[in-house]
Design a protein around this motif. Structure first.
Motif, PDB file in Angstrom:
ATOM      1  N   GLU A 191       8.142  13.206  -3.236  1.00  0.00           N
ATOM      2  CA  GLU A 191       7.883  11.797  -2.954  1.00  0.00           C
ATOM      3  C   GLU A 191       8.563  11.323  -1.665  1.00  0.00           C
ATOM      4  O   GLU A 191       7.914  10.729  -0.804  1.00  0.00           O
ATOM      5  N   SER A 192       9.851  11.641  -1.509  1.00  0.00           N
ATOM      6  CA  SER A 192      10.554  11.157  -0.315  1.00  0.00           C
ATOM      7  C   SER A 192       9.974  11.773   0.957  1.00  0.00           C
ATOM      8  O   SER A 192       9.770  11.079   1.957  1.00  0.00           O
ATOM      9  N   ARG A 236       6.496  10.233   1.769  1.00  0.00           N
ATOM     10  CA  ARG A 236       6.651   8.856   2.259  1.00  0.00           C
ATOM     11  C   ARG A 236       7.222   8.819   3.668  1.00  0.00           C
ATOM     12  O   ARG A 236       6.687   8.171   4.549  1.00  0.00           O
ATOM     13  N   ALA A 294       3.221   8.823  -4.431  1.00  0.00           N
ATOM     14  CA  ALA A 294       3.885   8.946  -3.133  1.00  0.00           C
ATOM     15  C   ALA A 294       3.010   8.458  -1.977  1.00  0.00           C
ATOM     16  O   ALA A 294       3.466   8.381  -0.843  1.00  0.00           O
ATOM     17  N   GLY A 295       1.750   8.138  -2.288  1.00  0.00           N
ATOM     18  CA  GLY A 295       0.893   7.606  -1.237  1.00  0.00           C
ATOM     19  C   GLY A 295      -0.204   8.530  -0.742  1.00  0.00           C
ATOM     20  O   GLY A 295      -0.911   8.202   0.208  1.00  0.00           O
TER      21      GLY A 295
END
Lengths: 213, 213
Positions: free
Chosen positions: A142-143, A146, A172-173
């Motif tokens: 996720e990090s 992003r 997460a996009g």
DNA sequence: AACTGTGAAGTTTTTCACAGCC
DNA sequence: GGCTGTGAAAAACTTCACAGTT
């Protein structure tokens, strides 16, 4: 198979053929050709020339009557339409045999894609190198996605983990997923997420229907 | 994309969906279900229930009104229709990264396929082991395929060699080809040879059309 | 003479909607 | 009440065929 309201509303089936045309044009360029026609393309692809003209006409007049299509120009225009006139960063999930093959595949570059990060759940694989990238733990998905603004991902994990991975990616996009796991993903909650599938067995089974004995 | 006069003349687009249904049924079985309905299948696959019923109705009445479909029975029937109620021997051409991944992939068995032989042009790869098989030289393709009565092949060689390999395969009696090389194959001379394609970039490019920025 | 772009025609595919059954 | 199988209707897609351009 998510449908979608893009700019206009050009049939998705037409969009699906544009990459095929683009690939054939690349080939023609490699062969040293500079001009082609809907007839030549059609012959090479096993598609009618009328269909090719109709498909292309959705995006404007790219050809010249009497002459045909300037290959370099048409390639450029198709790349713009498909938005592959830039390079998309891609996240790869799964560093097993399949993930390794994908990570080492040379065919993404030059066609608009670049594998930017690789993740795996297996402690033993984390830290290893695949295609020049260090395998990261799943917790960093996720990090990383992003921070780097990644919108495209490929899933190469076992079928039983694919849905969970999908949910992490979507949270997460990620907006486009190419799924190599032999299972249908449920992304019905998000109508702006696109999914495509690769399952070689599906293709094989489709052909055996027609075989004798 | 060779069309073909099989038994009847059921649309190829319908045949193409049957393996997807079969895969979903496998999944339901794994989840311990015994009965399903066109609605449940449709929900899972993102397809209308009417379409599923119509597709299946081409092959006979597999369901029960009021009840739905017995999963094990429907699976069996679909396997019969697709002729994957047996095991097809498959020849794999190409033992590079991709060929290795395909050769080691565990997902073919249980779904009707079994990689029976592997070939490569590279002297250094010949004799190596991939997925338990010894890599053979290209010169042995024709004899091996003929002797073993193989009808299905997968091509995992560089694009520039794919057409030549195709011709060898077709001459040897291959009737179904799954091509991983990013190029269209010309098999127009043989109307009983089927070709399917896997090119991940095509799927990615189809999705980027819909992405923003 | 060769080719595109495109309305109109034709074909295929999907959806609707309901009779019939459990 | 819930479900299948299926004609009929609707929608989507492909091909035809030709005016217009180079």
């Amino acid at each position: 198979m998510a449908s979608n309201p893009a700019n206009n509303n050009i049939p998705d089936i037409v969009i699906g053929r544009l990459p095929v045309y683009l690939r054939a044009l690349n080939r023609l360029t490699q062969e040293g050709e500079e001009v082609t026609s809907s007839h030549e393309l059609g012959r090479r692809l096993g598609i009618s020339s009328a269909q090719i003209r109709k498909d292309l006409s959705h995006f404007g007049g790219f050809g010249k009557q009497g002459t045909g299509y300037q290959i370099a120009y048409l390639e450029e225009k198709l790349r713009q339409v498909l938005q592959v006139d830039r390079e998309w960063k891609v996240a790869l999930i799964g560093a097993g045999d399949l993930g390794n093959a994908i990570g080492n595949y040379r065919g993404f570059t030059d066609r608009g894609f670049h594998i930017a990060c690789i993740f795996d759940a297996d402690e033993e694989k984390i830290g290893a190198t695949v295609g020049g990238l260090t395998v990261q733990p799943m917790a960093e998905i996720e990090s990383t996605i992003r921070e780097r603004g990644i919108q495209v991902a490929m899933i190469a994990v076992p079928a039983e983990h694919a849905q969970a991975v999908t949910e992490t990616l979507v949270d997460a996009g990620i907006k486009a997923i190419l799924n190599y796991a032999p299972i249908n993903l449920d992304v019905s909650k998000r109508d702006d997420v696109h999914v495509q599938y690769i399952d070689p067995v599906l293709h094989l089974q489709r052909m055996t229907y027609y075989l004798k004995g």
